[in-house]
Enzyme design. Structure first.
Site, mmCIF file in Angstrom:
data_model
loop_
_atom_site.group_PDB
_atom_site.id
_atom_site.type_symbol
_atom_site.label_atom_id
_atom_site.label_comp_id
_atom_site.label_asym_id
_atom_site.label_seq_id
_atom_site.Cartn_x
_atom_site.Cartn_y
_atom_site.Cartn_z
ATOM 1 N N HIS A 202 0.938 7.222 -8.562
ATOM 2 C CA HIS A 202 1.476 6.713 -7.301
ATOM 3 C C HIS A 202 2.479 7.673 -6.675
ATOM 4 C CE1 HIS A 202 2.511 3.606 -4.422
ATOM 5 N NE2 HIS A 202 3.791 3.712 -4.722
ATOM 6 N N TRP B 200 0.601 1.077 0.144
ATOM 7 C CA TRP B 200 0.734 -0.292 -0.372
ATOM 8 C C TRP B 200 0.942 -1.237 0.796
ATOM 9 C CZ3 TRP B 200 3.654 -4.610 -0.207
ATOM 10 C CH2 TRP B 200 3.580 -5.523 -1.268
ATOM 11 N N ASP C 30 -2.976 5.563 -10.099
ATOM 12 C CA ASP C 30 -1.931 4.751 -9.468
ATOM 13 C C ASP C 30 -1.968 3.332 -10.041
ATOM 14 O OD1 ASP C 30 -0.211 3.390 -7.744
ATOM 15 O OD2 ASP C 30 -0.898 4.479 -5.973
ATOM 16 N N SER D 260 3.446 5.055 -0.017
ATOM 17 C CA SER D 260 3.581 3.727 -0.617
ATOM 18 C C SER D 260 3.775 2.661 0.468
ATOM 19 C CB SER D 260 4.728 3.745 -1.630
ATOM 20 O OG SER D 260 4.777 2.558 -2.382
ATOM 21 N N MET D 261 4.896 1.947 0.470
ATOM 22 C CA MET D 261 5.139 0.987 1.550
ATOM 23 C C MET D 261 5.264 1.693 2.898
ATOM 24 S SD MET D 261 7.524 -2.112 0.212
ATOM 25 C CE MET D 261 6.975 -3.218 -1.105
#
EC number: 3.1.1.74
Length: 262
Positions: free
Chosen positions: A209, A156, A177, A131-132
């Protein structure tokens, strides 16, 4: 001439899809209080006394190292020294996570126990993140062309242009996602990477996700194969990446594309 970085037996699908690889693994805690620039973590390393490439893995937004712990152990069991990190705060943004991944690599090389330091080949480093943390992986890859591999997992980031990356990069997206939809994150990230580098895009079928947060056969298999190929320069693993998994109906992979051959 034999590749000095080859570690472990000849790979098979069964070996890569198993919950653990051929190496027994020890672990060591990196205390938050002793970690400079990141929130501490856990280091997983092969017990066999040898030198290995090193990998740092970041969790995603609001996540802790527990959310990627399975990857740390899995990858280490194939012959890598791996740190799964806690971030300084669980709300840290991607570029902060990039700095923390970098700090975690430095920690393993310079500040971990002698058992860890003696096993690391500091010229062969890689980063991963969810993700991040995947966005942070891309950011650090854009800043450190000396890295041997990068693997963003359902990544992300607000930035969509990663044309400055020079590191072999495997991006794994998930077709269901809704937090970092592949249409606005993983796919444009991949498309923006230069065609001159080794790169691949794998989209999981029927996955969300949070697919990287629980043991996943496909994520484990292709992450290990990518790290073996580019951190260890081990061409025995090319067979799993080129042509790669078949995609389409009723499979575990929705889509796979790459700049093969590598």
């Amino acid at each position: 001439m034999a590749n000095p970085y080859e570690r472990g037996p000849n790979p098979t699908d069964a070996l890569l899809e198993a919950r653990s690889g051929p190496f027994s693994v020890s672990e060591e805690r990196a205390s938050r209080f002793g970690a400079d620039g990141f929130g501490g973590g856990t280091i997983y390393y092969p017990r066999e006394n040898n030198t290995y490439g090193a990998v740092a893995i970041s969790p995603g937004y609001t996540g802790t190292q527990a959310s990627v712990a399975w990857l740390g152990e899995r990858i280490a069991s194939h012959g890598f020294v791996v740190i799964t990190i806690d971030t300084n705060t669980t709300l840290d943004q991607p570029d902060s996570r990039a700095r923390q991944l970098n700090a975690a690599l430095d920690y393993m090389i310079n500040d971990a126990s002698s058992a860890v330091r003696s096993r690391i080949d500091s010229s062969r480093l890689a980063v991963m993140g969810h993700s991040m943390g995947g966005g942070g992986t891309l950011r650090l890859a854009s800043q450190r062309p000396d890295l041997k591999a990068a693997i963003p997992l359902t990544p992300w980031h607000l930035n969509k242009n990663w044309s400055s990356v020079r590191v072999p990069t495997l991006i794994i997206g998930a077709d269901l996602d809704t937090i970092a939809p592949v249409l606005t994150h993983a796919r444009p990230f991949y498309n923006s990477l230069p065609t001159s580098i080794s790169k691949a895009y794998l989209e999981l079928d029927g996955a969300t996700h949070f697919a990287p947060n629980i043991p996943n056969k496909i994520i484990g298999k292709y992450s290990v194969a990518w790290l073996k190929r580019f951190v260890d320069n081990d061409t025995r693993y090319t067979q799993f990446l080129c042509p790669g998994p078949r995609d389409g109906l009723f499979g575990e992979v929705e889509e796979y594309r790459s700049t093969c051959p590598f």
